[in-house]
Design an enzyme around this catalytic site. Structure first.
Site, PDB file in Angstrom:
ATOM      1  N   GLY A  20       0.824  -1.217   0.000  1.00  0.00           N
ATOM      2  CA  GLY A  20       0.000   0.000   0.000  1.00  0.00           C
ATOM      3  C   GLY A  20       0.851   1.258   0.000  1.00  0.00           C
ATOM      4  O   GLY A  20       2.085   1.189  -0.062  1.00  0.00           O
ATOM      5  N   ASP A  62      -4.573 -12.627   2.033  1.00  0.00           N
ATOM      6  CA  ASP A  62      -5.493 -11.797   2.821  1.00  0.00           C
ATOM      7  C   ASP A  62      -5.223 -12.097   4.298  1.00  0.00           C
ATOM      8  O   ASP A  62      -5.473 -13.209   4.766  1.00  0.00           O
ATOM      9  CB  ASP A  62      -6.931 -12.184   2.441  1.00  0.00           C
ATOM     10  CG  ASP A  62      -7.971 -11.473   3.286  1.00  0.00           C
ATOM     11  OD1 ASP A  62      -7.596 -10.790   4.255  1.00  0.00           O
ATOM     12  OD2 ASP A  62      -9.162 -11.628   2.971  1.00  0.00           O
ATOM     13  N   LYS A 111       2.997 -13.086  18.612  1.00  0.00           N
ATOM     14  CA  LYS A 111       3.031 -13.811  19.898  1.00  0.00           C
ATOM     15  C   LYS A 111       3.903 -15.065  19.759  1.00  0.00           C
ATOM     16  O   LYS A 111       4.790 -15.321  20.573  1.00  0.00           O
ATOM     17  CB  LYS A 111       1.601 -14.184  20.293  1.00  0.00           C
ATOM     18  CG  LYS A 111       1.505 -15.046  21.531  1.00  0.00           C
ATOM     19  CD  LYS A 111       0.045 -15.247  21.911  1.00  0.00           C
ATOM     20  CE  LYS A 111      -0.084 -16.342  22.945  1.00  0.00           C
ATOM     21  NZ  LYS A 111      -0.535 -17.617  22.371  1.00  0.00           N
ATOM     22  N   TYR A 153     -14.723   1.675   9.490  1.00  0.00           N
ATOM     23  CA  TYR A 153     -13.302   2.011   9.618  1.00  0.00           C
ATOM     24  C   TYR A 153     -12.963   2.455  11.036  1.00  0.00           C
ATOM     25  O   TYR A 153     -12.098   1.869  11.678  1.00  0.00           O
ATOM     26  CB  TYR A 153     -12.948   3.113   8.620  1.00  0.00           C
ATOM     27  CG  TYR A 153     -11.464   3.402   8.533  1.00  0.00           C
ATOM     28  CD1 TYR A 153     -10.585   2.464   8.002  1.00  0.00           C
ATOM     29  CD2 TYR A 153     -10.940   4.615   8.962  1.00  0.00           C
ATOM     30  CE1 TYR A 153      -9.228   2.722   7.909  1.00  0.00           C
ATOM     31  CE2 TYR A 153      -9.573   4.884   8.869  1.00  0.00           C
ATOM     32  CZ  TYR A 153      -8.728   3.939   8.343  1.00  0.00           C
ATOM     33  OH  TYR A 153      -7.378   4.205   8.250  1.00  0.00           O
ATOM     34  N   LYS A 157     -10.931   0.194  13.683  1.00  0.00           N
ATOM     35  CA  LYS A 157      -9.619   0.621  14.191  1.00  0.00           C
ATOM     36  C   LYS A 157      -9.633   0.698  15.720  1.00  0.00           C
ATOM     37  O   LYS A 157      -8.639   0.405  16.371  1.00  0.00           O
ATOM     38  CB  LYS A 157      -9.233   1.975  13.583  1.00  0.00           C
ATOM     39  CG  LYS A 157      -8.832   1.889  12.114  1.00  0.00           C
ATOM     40  CD  LYS A 157      -7.435   1.301  11.954  1.00  0.00           C
ATOM     41  CE  LYS A 157      -6.954   1.277  10.527  1.00  0.00           C
ATOM     42  NZ  LYS A 157      -5.634   0.633  10.369  1.00  0.00           N
ATOM     43  N   TYR A 167      -3.777  -8.322  23.950  1.00  0.00           N
ATOM     44  CA  TYR A 167      -2.608  -9.206  23.812  1.00  0.00           C
ATOM     45  C   TYR A 167      -1.463  -8.737  24.718  1.00  0.00           C
ATOM     46  O   TYR A 167      -0.717  -9.548  25.258  1.00  0.00           O
ATOM     47  CB  TYR A 167      -2.165  -9.290  22.339  1.00  0.00           C
ATOM     48  CG  TYR A 167      -2.881 -10.398  21.597  1.00  0.00           C
ATOM     49  CD1 TYR A 167      -4.242 -10.298  21.304  1.00  0.00           C
ATOM     50  CD2 TYR A 167      -2.216 -11.571  21.231  1.00  0.00           C
ATOM     51  CE1 TYR A 167      -4.908 -11.322  20.651  1.00  0.00           C
ATOM     52  CE2 TYR A 167      -2.881 -12.599  20.572  1.00  0.00           C
ATOM     53  CZ  TYR A 167      -4.222 -12.465  20.287  1.00  0.00           C
ATOM     54  OH  TYR A 167      -4.887 -13.487  19.653  1.00  0.00           O
TER      55      TYR A 167
END
Ligand code: UDP
Length: 321
Positions: A20, A62, A111, A153, A157, A167
């Site tokens: 991107g 993906d 992880k 979006y 996010k 995490y």
């Protein structure tokens, strides 16, 4: 880019969304600094030509679907996501998946590899900020419409940030979250649903088409030139003392959209007329970061003025459109 205090020499880095606009710039700088880079991208909005000049390992995939790697990563950077408001209308599910299932996959890799993790979040998590919180500090919790046209979006996010914190808490992972403000520069797509305001205005101005200001153009954004943004992101990724931090990276100079249209018209010497079209629903009225934390923690501040950045970007579009 200043190298002082940061190094990626010999590091093994996974970049999701690496084909991107921002991802490919990150791969560029990492390679330049001696890192070994693996890029995962499904070309949802990324382009092969952004990375074809780079010596990196590329996997078309993906990231919202599981994937295994043989090598061990030191750093995982999760950038994969569409980011243009026009894409929100057409691909809301993919956007939600990239920032929920996708970040879950990416965090799982970090992880397993005991790697550091960096998530590219966004100023969008602040939604349409209460004007009392502009410039907006990281401590502001936002004003977001959970069912509006931008929710795929901004809520995704926000969920992505929650994944990162979960995490960190549950597995003791070393994580960092960057909230990126409107960034522009070479490689940003201009056409179709991918264009953002800067690339659209430049493309319109260069081709003599009307420059389409939405609403009256009094809404503001704080435009950051891509090299400044990438430097801030990589300083956050590299510095040990930034572990666990959430940091705004963006220009602290607010510019109205009408002012931007006039600047681009002038810098391109364009005959295009400026026309006004309806303002999309939930379009944030003002956006400007408080960058006190980035200045202090990362010793970072933007260095490229809007005029200088626009000149460089216009030159790139002239050569590449
Ligand atoms: N905008 C505009 N004309 C365009 C495209 C965008 O006036 O052709 C406005 C849009 O309504 C918003 C701002 O420019 O207020 C920034 O839009 P962009 O799509 O770049 O990203 P956003 O910051 O809204 O996510």
């Amino acid at each position: 880019m200043k190298k002082e205090g940061i190094s990626f020499e010999g590091k093994n880095v996974l970049v999701t969304g690496g084909a991107g606009f921002l991802g490919s710039w990150i791969c560029d700088v990492l390679v330049h600094q001696g890192a070994k880079v693996t890029c995962v991208d499904n070309f949802a909005s990324g382009l092969a030509k952004n990375i074809e000049h780079l010596k990196i390992k590329f996997i078309e995939h993906d990231i919202s679907k599981p994937i295994e790697f043989d090598e061990k990563f030191d750093l995982v950077m999760h950038l994969a996501s569409r980011a243009s408001p026009f894409e929100f209308a057409r691909y809301p599910i993919q956007i939600l998946k990239a920032n929920t299932l996708g970040i879950w996959v990416a965090l799982g890799i970090a992880k397993k590899h005991k790697a550091r993790f960096l998530y590219t979040s966004t100023s969008e998590i602040y939604g349409d900020p209460d004007p009392r919180f502009i410039p907006t500090p990281e401590s502001y919790n936002g004003n977001v419409n959970p069912t509006g046209p931008r929710s795929c979006y901004d809520e995704a996010k926000r969920a992505g940030e929650a994944f990162v914190k979960a995490y960190e808490l549950q597995h003791g992972m070393d994580t960092r979250i960057v909230r990126i403000f409107n960034t522009y520069g070479p490689r940003m797509r201009a056409g179709d649903i991918y264009g953002r305001v800067v690339s659209r205005f430049i493309e319109q101005a260069l081709s003599g088409k009307p420059i389409t200001v939405f609403g009256g153009g009094s809404q503001t954004r704080s435009f950051t030139y891509v090299t400044d943004e990438i430097e801030g992101i990589l300083r956050l990724a590299a510095l040990d003392e930034a572990e666990g931090e959430v940091v705004n990276i963006g220009s602290d100079k607010e510019t109205s959209i009408l002012e931007l249209a006039k600047m681009i018209k002038k810098l391109t010497n364009s005959p295009s007329e400026i026309v006004f079209q309806p303002l999309p629903k939930d379009d944030p009225r003002r956006r400007c970061p408080d960058i006190t934390k980035a200045k202090k923690l990362l010793k970072w501040k933007p260095g490229v003025s809007l005029e200088e950045g626009l000149r460089k970007t216009i030159a790139w579009y002239e050569a590449n459109l």
